[in-house]
Structures are given as structure tokens and as C-alpha cells.
Design an enzyme around this catalytic site. Structure first.
Site, PDB file in Angstrom:
ATOM      1  N   HIS A  51      -6.044   2.731  -4.174  1.00  4.76           N
ATOM      2  CA  HIS A  51      -5.858   3.023  -2.746  1.00  4.76           C
ATOM      3  C   HIS A  51      -6.199   4.330  -2.430  1.00  4.76           C
ATOM      4  O   HIS A  51      -5.871   4.730  -1.711  1.00  4.76           O
ATOM      5  CB  HIS A  51      -4.528   2.774  -2.093  1.00  4.76           C
ATOM      6  CG  HIS A  51      -4.409   2.472  -0.765  1.00  4.76           C
ATOM      7  ND1 HIS A  51      -5.084   1.713   0.342  1.00  4.76           N
ATOM      8  CD2 HIS A  51      -3.357   3.069   0.156  1.00  4.76           C
ATOM      9  CE1 HIS A  51      -4.929   1.876   1.411  1.00  4.76           C
ATOM     10  NE2 HIS A  51      -3.514   2.740   1.469  1.00  4.76           N
ATOM     11  N   ASP A  65       0.904  -1.358   0.120  1.00  4.97           N
ATOM     12  CA  ASP A  65       0.015  -0.096  -0.100  1.00  4.97           C
ATOM     13  C   ASP A  65       0.943   1.267  -0.108  1.00  4.97           C
ATOM     14  O   ASP A  65       2.150   1.409   0.447  1.00  4.97           O
ATOM     15  CB  ASP A  65      -0.831   0.023   1.406  1.00  4.97           C
ATOM     16  CG  ASP A  65      -1.923  -1.019   1.278  1.00  4.97           C
ATOM     17  OD1 ASP A  65      -1.816  -1.912   0.422  1.00  4.97           O
ATOM     18  OD2 ASP A  65      -2.763  -1.100   2.354  1.00  4.97           O
ATOM     19  N   ASP A  66       0.128   2.377  -0.329  1.00  5.91           N
ATOM     20  CA  ASP A  66       0.672   3.645  -0.143  1.00  5.91           C
ATOM     21  C   ASP A  66       1.629   4.184  -1.265  1.00  5.91           C
ATOM     22  O   ASP A  66       2.196   5.363  -1.231  1.00  5.91           O
ATOM     23  CB  ASP A  66       1.355   3.878   1.125  1.00  5.91           C
ATOM     24  CG  ASP A  66       0.053   3.725   2.311  1.00  5.91           C
ATOM     25  OD1 ASP A  66      -1.130   3.433   1.956  1.00  5.91           O
ATOM     26  OD2 ASP A  66       0.500   3.885   3.578  1.00  5.91           O
ATOM     27  N   HIS A  99       3.838  -2.244   2.854  1.00 11.77           N
ATOM     28  CA  HIS A  99       3.863  -0.911   2.189  1.00 11.77           C
ATOM     29  C   HIS A  99       5.294  -0.502   1.588  1.00 11.77           C
ATOM     30  O   HIS A  99       5.925  -0.752   2.098  1.00 11.77           O
ATOM     31  CB  HIS A  99       3.715   0.278   3.352  1.00 11.77           C
ATOM     32  CG  HIS A  99       2.545   0.215   4.177  1.00 11.77           C
ATOM     33  ND1 HIS A  99       2.156  -0.702   5.172  1.00 11.77           N
ATOM     34  CD2 HIS A  99       1.230   0.782   4.023  1.00 11.77           C
ATOM     35  CE1 HIS A  99       1.099  -0.644   5.507  1.00 11.77           C
ATOM     36  NE2 HIS A  99       0.352   0.199   5.213  1.00 11.77           N
ATOM     37  N   HIS A 132      -5.180   9.034  -0.164  1.00 11.27           N
ATOM     38  CA  HIS A 132      -5.145   8.351   1.024  1.00 11.27           C
ATOM     39  C   HIS A 132      -5.813   9.019   2.040  1.00 11.27           C
ATOM     40  O   HIS A 132      -5.891   9.203   3.225  1.00 11.27           O
ATOM     41  CB  HIS A 132      -3.519   8.402   1.701  1.00 11.27           C
ATOM     42  CG  HIS A 132      -3.241   7.102   2.380  1.00 11.27           C
ATOM     43  ND1 HIS A 132      -3.197   7.115   3.900  1.00 11.27           N
ATOM     44  CD2 HIS A 132      -3.266   5.949   2.124  1.00 11.27           C
ATOM     45  CE1 HIS A 132      -2.934   6.079   4.111  1.00 11.27           C
ATOM     46  NE2 HIS A 132      -2.874   5.094   3.353  1.00 11.27           N
TER      47      HIS A 132
HETATM   48 ZN    ZN Z   1      -2.600   3.197   3.264  1.00 21.64          ZN
END
Ligand code: ZN
Length: 618
Positions: free
Chosen positions: A478, A427-428, A569, A482
């Protein structure tokens, strides 16, 4: 004795002596005169032969030599003529075949060849029979024998031993073939050996044709397909091809098959069989052995693929090797086709990505691509998605397998399901310093992962998205920036997701099929507006909290099991280091690293929009 009697006796003696002398003289005169006459005829025969054949007077030595030999019967008219014509002196006259023919007639029959005789013999002599056959044929005529007897010379004969003279009609046939195809006669030794074998029915005409067509001289002429077809028709059927036949046979050649195949096709025509069988010539048959000949349709398919997409005509080796391996199962046709795109000419041939996509569809399916699909492929290609990747996607269509089955390519429709599958998710990101390390770690094992990207990072780190897609990884959603989705309206949720999706699509030409809510938080509003399955996790590495590679490694290795979704991440160096360690270890433990969509597919789960998934175990 009386004086008168003695006188009478002396007179009688003188008369007798005179008569005797006269008789002796007459005899002496008569015998040499007969020898002289005979000598004169033979001598003039020799002299005329020298003049006709060598274009000069015979010397005293010539006359003496041939006179003695002809008179003793050591030589004959034929042997003398033959001897003079075989010498270097005759050779130096550099006469045409036509002139030589006249000389043979003139020296053997004392007249030039008549028109019919000339035409007849020129055809045979040009067709490869030897001068011996001509001399032998004339030597056996009454005309020749009478001519010789006029000069009191022994006629003689020459024996016929070469195959080309023993079967002159076959000689004509073979020479005609070789002249049509190669533009020249075969040499005498070859001619003799082919005629012998054809005569014994050891080989057929098709075998001879094949031999001639494989010669360097023919190959080097570099005939076009049309010229080749015309030559084949002319030599094998002795006629021009019709327009329809021309098209049909050019198409056959375009399939990339060998000359054997084309010959085989023509040999099977009733016309060909009839034509030669009625002439007593065995037609023979061609045995096809090359993979490209044994699988005509597949050869055509691959040849077209090469021609359209590699920028060059597939070589014999490429076709034989590729088809052989595909049919034996040593090579997947998808891999073969993909490798074709790696040729340097390929990119130049189809400079535009649109042309490339169209060409692939045309060759693979004979259709144009669906407009939406084509647009996605073009966008991706324009931003660095590889052509090999796009081809791979296009070949995933079910119609590809149908097409391959039609072509006789073994296709396994049953999916090989790996025993243990897990989805590594990140993620991210993306974030090049970390994402690239993760992709590097996955690559040697063909490991796939899912990157749940933040929409506003897609452009700044576009190279990560492109590389991930090229490596068969999945791009998940995602949100745009955010945002915790449980805190915003349904419309805002939808916008967050759509904006991220657009960023991905406008870069890589692919849509995000799965999403991960920020923090894993969702409620009904979120579920109703994301329009995708919500992917949570079953193994939380807490990489963001500890920033400790060992912690990540232990969390994964201590807890992992089939069907897990593992959360990480791709913005921390410590995570990259953990992935570098854990990927080979997971592979060692028998796990296959797959994307979310692949995990669902392997487990037979149809992921539903708005539903949350923590693991997918099937
Ligand atoms: Zn996240």
C-alpha cells in the site's frame, strides 16, 4: 558182644562223628565264605561310588542301605549313581561341568572320559541337553555292563523323557541361537517347548529368532545397528556379513522398520533357506503386520524426517501410528511432518535456520534449496516466521506431491474449491492494537485476510506482519508512505512500491504480490509502474468515515457475495470490533475467508500486473 567189637564200634562211631562234624564244619565254613566274598564286591562297589561321586567314605548306614537295595534289586548302578549326583551333598561340591563329566565316567566305567568323549559331551551339555542323556548313553554301552558285572551289580538305565534329550541336535541349534543373541541358554522348560514345536514343524526357525529378539534381555543390551546386523547374520546364517551386506542391512534398520521386517528379509535369502532346510529344520516365515513394515519406503522417509528434524529417532508408536493414519486418510502427511517440528528437541537440533531449511530440502527432495528461496526463508525465520510455516510453504512445491505419490501416500491433486469465497482486506496498517484483534478473530476459523501495509509502518509494527504471515495471511503493498500515486511520476510510483516491498521482504522474507493504490486511485502511469495487480474493492465499509462497528457490520452482511473484495482499515478499534462480530457470522453463512491470491486461484483467474480488480468472481 565182645569187648573188642564194642571198642571197634565206639571207634567207628567217633570216626563217623568226627567226619560228620568235619563235614558240618566244612559246610559251615564254605557257605559263609561264599556270602562274604559276594558282600565284599558289592560293598566295595558302593564304597568306590561314594568316594568318586561325593569324595568321601561311605558310612555304615550308607553301606547297609545301598547293599540291601542293590542286593534285592530295588536299586541299580544307574539309580544309585543318579541318586548320589542329584543330592544336595553333590551340589555342594560346586564342580565344573568338566569335573562332573569325569565323575560320571569314573563312577560308571571306572575311567576318565577320553578326549573325544569329553569334547562331544561338553558340547551337548553346554548346549542344553541333560545329564540323563549322558548317563543313558553310557548305560547302554557294553563297557558299562561289563563293569557292573565285575561288581555283580545290576546295571540299570534311566529313561529319556525331555524334548531337549530326545532331539539333542535341535537342542544344540536352539541353544546356539539363544547364546548368540542373548548371551545365555534358554531355561529348560522353554528349550523343551521350542524343540517340540520346531520338531513338529509347528513353528520355524524365524519364529524362534523373532521371539528371542523381542526379549527384554536383547532390547536392553542396546546394540548399535551394526552390532545388530552382525548378531543376526551370526545367528541366522552362521557367518559374518560382508561389508556390502553390512551397509545394506544397516540401511534397512535405519528405515525404522521392526525386527520382523529385517528377519523377513534375511529369511527370504536362498542361503538361509538352503542352510536350514538341508539340516531338516523348518525355516518358517514371518508375517508382517505393522504399518511401518508394510510401507518400507514411506517408513524410511518419515524416519529420516524425524531423525533430521526432530532430534530423536522415531519411536515404533510414532511410525506405526503416523503411517497407519496417513494411509487410511485420517492424517495428512503435511500435518504429520509439521507436528514433528513441534517437539522441543527439534529447535535445539538445528539451531541455525539455514541448517533447518537445508535439512528440510534434503529430506523432502534430496536437493539443496534454490538460493533465492533459501534466503527468503532464512530472513523470515530469523524474524519470527515459524519453522512450521516455512515447512508448509516448502511442501507446496509440486515436487512434494510427486514424491509422496512415489512413496505410496494418497495425494489429492484436485483442489477442493469452497463454494463461497471472499477476501477481507485491510489498508493503512499495520497497527498492533487493531491488527492483533483481527488476527485473533480469524484464527479459530483458519480465516485468511490480506493486509495492504504501508511500508514505513512495517518495522514499527513488525510483530503484526510476522503474525499475519504465520497465520497464512497475505501481505499486500500500500506504498511506502501512503502517497496518492496518481500525483507522482512513474519512477516515484515504482519507488513507493519497491520500498514497501523491501520493508516486507527484509522482515518476513516474502514479497508483496498484490498492491492497492491509495484511495483506490490509479491511472496509466500508476498501472505501468506498480508491477503488480491493482486490487480495488467491491464492498466499501467506509469504516474510516463512520468509525462505527455497526455500520461496518451492516455494510458487509447486507452486501456480501461470493467473490467479493471487502475494504477495511486495520487502524480503528471500531473496525476490530466489527471484524470480531462479522467473522463468525460469515463462516456461519458458509463463506471461506481467503487472501487475494487464494481468491484468484480458487476462481481460476491469473492476476495481471497493472490491471485493476474490483472483485474476483471467476
Ligand atoms: Zn489507504
Amino acid at each position: 558182644m565182645k569187648k573188642s567189637t564194642r571198642r571197634a564200634c565206639r571207634f567207628s562211631f567217633r570216626v563217623v562223628t568226627f567226619l560228620l562234624c568235619l563235614a558240618v564244619l566244612v559246610t559251615l565254613f564254605q557257605i559263609p565264605s561264599r556270602i562274604f566274598q559276594k558282600e565284599d564286591v558289592l560293598e566295595s562297589y558302593i564304597a568306590r561310588s561314594f568316594s568318586v561321586i561325593l569324595g568321601r567314605d561311605a558310612t555304615i548306614e550308607d553301606l547297609r542301605f545301598w547293599y540291601q537295595n542293590l542286593q534285592k534289586g530295588n536299586a541299580s548302578a544307574v539309580s544309585m549313581i543318579d541318586n548320589l549326583m542329584e543330592g544336595s551333598e553333590f551340589e555342594k561340591r560346586e564342580l565344573s561341568l568338566d569335573q562332573k563329566l569325569d565323575i560320571v565316567y569314573e563312577s560308571m566305567l571306572g575311567r576318565p572320559a577320553d578326549e573325544n568323549g569329553k569334547e562331544y559331551w561338553l558340547r551337548y551339555l553346554n548346549g542344553g541337553v541333560s545329564k540323563a542323556l549322558l548317563v543313558h548313553t553310557i548305560a547302554n554301552t557294553q563297557e558299562f555292563k561289563s563293569f557292573c558285572s565285575g561288581y555283580s551289580v545290576k546295571p540299570g538305565d534311566v529313561s529319556i523323557t525331555e524334548e531337549r534329550d530326545l532331539d539333542p541336535n535341535m537342542t544344540l541349534l536352539v541353544s546356539k541361537l539363544s547364546r548368540t543373541v542373548l548371551g545365555k541358554n534358554l531355561d529348560n522348560m522353554e528349550l523343551n517347548s521350542w524343540i517340540a514345536n520346531l520338531g513338529n514343524n509347528e513353528v520355524g526357525l524365524s519364529t524362534l529368532m523373532l521371539d528371542i529378539l523381542k526379549r527384554k534381555e536383547f532390547v536392553e543390551k542396546g546394540y548399535s545397528r551394526e552390532e545388530t546386523v552382525r548378531i543376526l547374520f551370526e545367528s541366522m546364517l552362521e557367518r559374518e556379513p560382508s561389508e556390502q551386506e553390512l551397509t545394506e542391512y544397516i540401511d534397512i534398520l535405519e528405515h525404522g522398520v521392526s525386527m520382523e521386517y529385517v528377519l523377513d528379509q534375511i529369511s527370504k535369502l536362498p542361503e538361509y533357506q538352503m542352510k536350514w532346510v538341508t539340516q531338516g529344520v523348518s525355516t518358517g516365515n514371518i508375517t508382517l503386520t505393522q504399518p511401518r513394515d508394510l510401507h518400507y519406503e514411506l517408513t524410511g522417509f518419515i524416519a529420516r524426517f524425524y531423525e533430521k528434524l526432530s532430534g530423536h529417532v522415531a519411536t515404533e508408536e510414532e511410525l506405526n501410528d503416523g503411517i497407519g493414519k496417513i494411509l487410511s486418510g485420517d492424517l495428512k502427511i503435511t500435518d504429520m511432518l509439521t507436528s514433528v517440528l513441534e517437539s522441543p528437541e527439534s529447535q535445539e537440533t538445528l539451531a541455525s535456520n539455514e541448517d533447518f531449511v537445508n535439512a528440510v530440502y534434503e529430506v523432502l527432495y534430496g536437493t539443496v534449496p534454490d538460493a533465492d528461496l533459501a534466503e527468503g526463508y532464512r530472513i523470515g525465520l530469523d524474524h519470527g516466521i515459524t519453522r512450521a510455516k516455512v515447512l508448509k510453504e516448502i511442501m507446496k512445491a509440486p515436487s512434494f506431491n510427486e514424491k509422496m505419490t512415489e512413496l505410496g501416500v494418497p495425494v489429492t491433486t484436485e483442489k477442493v474449491i469452497p463454494e463461497k469465497v471472499i477476501a477481507l482486506t485491510f489498508d493503512d496498517g499495520p497497527y498492533t492494537p487493531v491488527t492483533f484483534r483481527i488476527l485473533d478473530a480469524l484464527k479459530p476459523y483458519d480465516g485468511h485476510a490480506t493486509f495492504f501495509v504501508v511500508g514505513n509502518r512495517v518495522d514499527p509494527y513488525s510483530e503484526c506482519v510476522i503474525r499475519a504471515v504465520n497465520q497464512d495471511c497475505e501481505i499486500g503493498n500500500h506504498t511506502w508512505n501512503h502517497t496518492t500515486l496518481t500525483k507522482i511520476s512513474g519512477d516515484s510510483v515504482a519507488k513507493q512500491i519497491n520500498d514497501c516491498d523491501s520493508a516486507v521482504y527484509n522482515l518476513a522474507g516474502v514479497h508483496t504480490k498484490v498492491m492497492r493504490p491509495v484511495g483506490g486511485s490509479y491511472n496509466n502511469t500508476v498501472a505501468n509502474n506498480v508491477g503488480r495487480p491493482m486490487i480495488i474493492w467491491s464492498v466499501d465499509t467506509n469504516d474510516w468515515k463512520y468509525r462505527d462497528s455497526n455500520h461496518v457490520i451492516n455494510e458487509i452482511l447486507n452486501n456480501v457475495r461470493d467473490g467479493d473484495i471487502i475494504l477495511m482499515h486495520d487502524i480503528y478499534e471500531t473496525t476490530a470490533a466489527a471484524v470480531e462480530y462479522v467473522v463468525p457470522e460469515l463462516i456461519e453463512r458458509g463463506y471461506t475467508l481467503v487472501t487475494l491470491s487464494e481468491l484468484a486461484e480458487y476462481k481460476g483467474i491469473d492476476l495481471k500486473a497493472g490491471e485493476a480488480y474490483f472483485s474476483i468472481r471467476g
